[in-house]
Design a protein around this motif. Structure first.
Motif, PDB file in Angstrom:
ATOM      1  N   SER A  36       0.736  -1.048  -0.015  1.00 33.09           N
ATOM      2  CA  SER A  36       0.079   0.049  -0.040  1.00 33.09           C
ATOM      3  C   SER A  36       0.657   1.394  -0.016  1.00 33.09           C
ATOM      4  O   SER A  36       0.372   2.280  -0.314  1.00 33.09           O
ATOM      5  N   VAL A  52       3.187   7.655  -0.039  1.00 34.22           N
ATOM      6  CA  VAL A  52       1.954   7.461   0.203  1.00 34.22           C
ATOM      7  C   VAL A  52       0.803   7.974  -0.564  1.00 34.22           C
ATOM      8  O   VAL A  52      -0.409   8.461  -0.203  1.00 34.22           O
ATOM      9  N   TRP A  54      -0.982   6.560  -2.875  1.00 32.43           N
ATOM     10  CA  TRP A  54      -2.396   5.977  -2.925  1.00 32.43           C
ATOM     11  C   TRP A  54      -3.137   6.267  -1.927  1.00 32.43           C
ATOM     12  O   TRP A  54      -4.418   6.068  -1.890  1.00 32.43           O
ATOM     13  N   TYR A  55      -2.872   6.592  -0.734  1.00 32.86           N
ATOM     14  CA  TYR A  55      -3.574   7.136   0.397  1.00 32.86           C
ATOM     15  C   TYR A  55      -4.200   8.395   0.218  1.00 32.86           C
ATOM     16  O   TYR A  55      -5.281   8.708   0.517  1.00 32.86           O
ATOM     17  N   LEU A  58      -6.996   7.951  -2.377  1.00 32.06           N
ATOM     18  CA  LEU A  58      -8.150   7.613  -1.626  1.00 32.06           C
ATOM     19  C   LEU A  58      -9.412   8.717  -1.145  1.00 32.06           C
ATOM     20  O   LEU A  58     -10.362   8.825  -1.324  1.00 32.06           O
ATOM     21  N   ARG A 237      -5.017   1.279  -5.282  1.00 33.18           N
ATOM     22  CA  ARG A 237      -5.978   1.805  -4.280  1.00 33.18           C
ATOM     23  C   ARG A 237      -6.696   0.691  -3.439  1.00 33.18           C
ATOM     24  O   ARG A 237      -7.067   1.077  -1.999  1.00 33.18           O
ATOM     25  N   ALA A 240      -4.432   0.235  -0.592  1.00 35.70           N
ATOM     26  CA  ALA A 240      -4.339   1.247   0.459  1.00 35.70           C
ATOM     27  C   ALA A 240      -5.738   1.409   1.587  1.00 35.70           C
ATOM     28  O   ALA A 240      -5.673   1.665   2.639  1.00 35.70           O
ATOM     29  N   VAL A 244      -5.705   0.926   5.435  1.00 28.02           N
ATOM     30  CA  VAL A 244      -6.618   1.684   6.322  1.00 28.02           C
ATOM     31  C   VAL A 244      -7.460   0.827   7.150  1.00 28.02           C
ATOM     32  O   VAL A 244      -7.704   1.228   8.323  1.00 28.02           O
TER      33      VAL A 244
END
Length: 269
Positions: A36, A52, A54-55, A58, A237, A240, A244
């Motif tokens: 991720s 980061v 792909w976070y 989101l 994603r 990711a 989460v």
């Protein structure tokens, strides 16, 4: 000397097997978390670079955020419904020694025994026979059914540890059954209820089979959406989102331990 060697061999073997089991359980989660944070555009392990991005993506992905909100709403309603019904069922079963209570217990546990896909299809057929159109309500009802067994088992375990003399003493002193439940029973089993609610929420939020059969065209939940994304492409994603969920679950466990003290003995018992 020989006994000492046997003990060391035994504990060494058990430790090795336990470590191997933990590796099998944790390795997939660790791999997803690592992927991720990739800087690439595909699900490749190990990542070619770290980022980061792909976070951040989101936060801009309405196609993922909206199903996630729907899943949260369904999970909250299913948790509340299964908590109330499961606690009531656990109280009735725990206090009865009749064969009928044992039969009810087996019936309530059936969603945990039946194959998940077969159970989801069975619920769909039942709703069709009753001419009930699929909606968010049917989805919530299906999730309540699959979450109730967890509540019954965990609340039932708390009731088994409850000293019945406390209930008898309260009733003998003139308290009503409702007052006794509210002031004696409920505070002493609250940790079991809290823990079962946490497990029920996770079971509902992450459920695929029941959601696949009972969700209508307008109700899109997160697990089904992620499944559809993976069918079309290896979108990072998805990793990711998984990251989460894993992090949120760990934080939830820590918070549950802080607030509920699930591993600490109740001082009132």
């Amino acid at each position: 000397m020989q006994r000492s060697l046997r003990d060391h061999a035994y504990f060494g073997t058990v430790g090795l097997l336990a470590g191997f089991t933990m590796l099998l359980l944790l390795a997939p989660t660790a791999v997803v978390l690592i992927i991720s944070f990739t800087g690439g555009i595909t699900l490749k392990f190990p990542p070619p670079s770290w980022s980061v991005r792909w976070y951040v993506e989101l936060l801009k992905s309405d196609e993922i955020i909206q199903p996630a909100i729907t899943s949260l709403k369904v999970a909250v309603m299913a948790t509340i419904g299964s908590g109330i019904l499961g606690t009531a069922a656990a109280l009735g079963i725990a206090r009865s020694r009749s064969q009928f209570a044992r039969l009810l217990d087996a019936l309530f546990m059936s969603p945990m025994v039946l194959p998940a896909m077969a159970f989801g299809l069975s619920l769909l057929l039942v709703f069709n026979m009753l001419a009930i159109r699929l909606s968010t309500a049917t989805l919530v009802l299906g999730h309540i059914i699959i979450c109730v067994p967890y509540v019954i088992r965990m609340v039932g375990a708390s009731l088994q540890q409850l000293n019945p003399a406390l209930i008898t003493a309260s009733l003998s002193l003139g308290a009503s059954r409702w007052y006794t439940f509210r002031r004696i029973t409920l505070p002493l089993i609250r940790r079991g209820i809290f823990a079962s609610g946490f497990v029920a929420f996770l079971s509902s939020f992450d459920n695929v089979p029941v959601s696949l059969f009972l969700a209508d065209a307008r109700t899109e939940v997160l697990p089904i959406k992620l499944w559809a994304i993976l069918e079309g492409s290896l979108d990072v994603r998805v990793a990711a989102v998984s990251g989460v969920i894993v992090i949120a679950t760990l934080l939830g466990l820590v918070l549950a331990e802080r607030l509920g003290g699930l591993n600490r003995p109740d001082q009132n018992r």
